[in-house]
Write an enzyme that holds these catalytic residues in place. Sequence first.
Site, short mmCIF file in Angstrom:
data_model
loop_
_atom_site.label_atom_id
_atom_site.label_comp_id
_atom_site.label_asym_id
_atom_site.label_seq_id
_atom_site.Cartn_x
_atom_site.Cartn_y
_atom_site.Cartn_z
CB CYS A 47 -0.90 0.00 1.23
SG CYS A 47 -1.71 1.57 1.51
CB CYS A 50 0.95 1.22 4.63
SG CYS A 50 -0.56 0.30 4.97
CG HIS A 110 -4.02 -1.27 4.49
ND1 HIS A 110 -3.69 -0.37 3.49
CD2 HIS A 110 -4.64 -2.31 3.87
CE1 HIS A 110 -4.09 -0.86 2.31
NE2 HIS A 110 -4.67 -2.03 2.52
CG ASN A 150 -14.04 9.59 -4.14
OD1 ASN A 150 -15.25 9.75 -4.02
ND2 ASN A 150 -13.42 9.59 -5.30
CB SER A 158 -7.00 4.80 -6.32
OG SER A 158 -6.48 5.70 -5.36
CG HIS A 163 -6.96 8.13 1.33
ND1 HIS A 163 -7.35 6.85 1.03
CD2 HIS A 163 -7.14 8.84 0.18
CE1 HIS A 163 -7.71 6.77 -0.24
NE2 HIS A 163 -7.60 7.96 -0.78
CD GLN A 165 -7.71 12.78 -3.43
OE1 GLN A 165 -7.17 13.66 -4.09
NE2 GLN A 165 -8.24 11.69 -3.97
P1 H2U Z 1 -8.34 8.37 -4.07
O1 H2U Z 1 -8.92 9.17 -2.93
O2 H2U Z 1 -9.12 8.55 -5.33
O3 H2U Z 1 -8.13 6.95 -3.71
O4 H2U Z 1 -6.91 8.96 -4.39
C1 H2U Z 1 -5.77 8.87 -3.61
C2 H2U Z 1 -4.86 10.02 -4.02
O5 H2U Z 1 -3.53 9.71 -3.65
C3 H2U Z 1 -4.85 10.28 -5.50
O6 H2U Z 1 -5.25 11.61 -5.72
C4 H2U Z 1 -2.64 10.19 -4.62
C5 H2U Z 1 -3.40 10.06 -5.92
O7 H2U Z 1 -2.98 11.04 -6.83
N1 H2U Z 1 -1.43 9.40 -4.58
C6 H2U Z 1 -0.23 10.00 -4.23
O8 H2U Z 1 -0.20 11.22 -4.04
N2 H2U Z 1 0.90 9.27 -4.14
C7 H2U Z 1 0.96 7.93 -4.40
O9 H2U Z 1 1.98 7.33 -4.24
C8 H2U Z 1 -0.25 7.25 -4.92
C9 H2U Z 1 -1.53 8.01 -4.86
ZN ZN Z 2 -2.23 1.04 3.75
#
Ligand code: H2U
Ligand code: ZN
Length: 343
Positions: A47, A50, A110, A150, A158, A163, A165
């Site tokens: 992950c 994590c 996680h 989300n 994803s 988490h 944003q």
């Molecule tokens: P979601 O909330 O859609 O899962 O998105 C997670 C965000 O985390 C996504 O905007 C960012 C992605 O750009 N991300 C990072 O900044 N670094 C990473 O290593 C992977 C995901």
């Molecule tokens: Zn994790």
Amino acid sequence: MFEKPHRRLNPLTGEHVLVSPQRTQRPWQGKVERIQEAARPEHDPKCYLCSGNERAGGKRNPQYTGTFAFDNDFAALLPLENSEQIQDDHLFCAVPEYGICRVLCFSPRHDLSLPELSSEEIEEVISVWTDETRTLSKNPNITNIQIFENKGELMGCSNPHPHSQIWATQRLPNEPAKELIQQKAYFNKHSRPMLEDVVQRELEANRRIVIVNEHWAALVPFWAAWPFETIVLPRFRASSLLDLNLLQRKSLADILKRLTTRYDNLFEVSFPYSMGFHQAPFDSEDHTEWTLHMHFYPPLLRSAVIRKFMVGFEMLGMPGRDITPESAAERLRELSEIHYKKA
Ligand code: H2U
Ligand code: ZN
């Protein structure tokens, strides 16, 4: 009342929703299909959110033990001077947009999600949202600070690691822009913030309330478009997270834990949704008209696998719903506040 097709006004956006209660007189009471959720480890070496792991962008997360915030490695907006003139005429209009995108992990665990965190841990998340808001609001190029989560594959999330944003933008996005116009117009006419009147009326009517505590109320709005949509409203005056005191943040943590637990218990699944705060614009104006609030937009309709689609008439005409907001609230009110995984 509310047994025949009718449209309701969303006073926050000025748009309408079609309610067709005759299609399902009562909320679904039949069998609830359960899905087997894959058990997740407390720490997943693969992950990218994590603690201690390497992110997709190449940076490494610290060994964080509480919350952890960082700049999004794949940000939709860039914090760079951007005066690039694109195209701006009476038909084709594109202007540069500046912004900052942050990611906030709620916990190193996680395998957990918001309802499974303790109230104290949720309080810490709220404190970080507030600190992030404070820092970003000092940037003169930022007017809107959009905090959102989300959650769930169904919402295109994803990564299951808990988490949220934060996207801070130079201009108001569409939804806050509509809400600003509507709240201003209401305030100019009635000299009171619209959502203060809404929460007052809802507490009196007690038909769409899901939960209440000393400082907050969570309810299915009269104009809800999504089946189990809710709005979280303060019972005091606040236009952004910066207006909350310690007690009000504690109390918000309590509401969030209880609301998201009820959501999970509805179909006994980690309930997917998009949720977020709407805060007043961070400009130099006074925004007494604006009430800080949270929206929860969950897609599920009848079970862990049956979702509502906003398609057809809803895409081309207006959003619609069958189960009334009153029935949805009743359904959410009946649920336990002990998480199904612990029951
Ligand atoms: P979601 O909330 O859609 O899962 O998105 C997670 C965000 O985390 C996504 O905007 C960012 C992605 O750009 N991300 C990072 O900044 N670094 C990473 O290593 C992977 C995901
Ligand atoms: Zn994790």
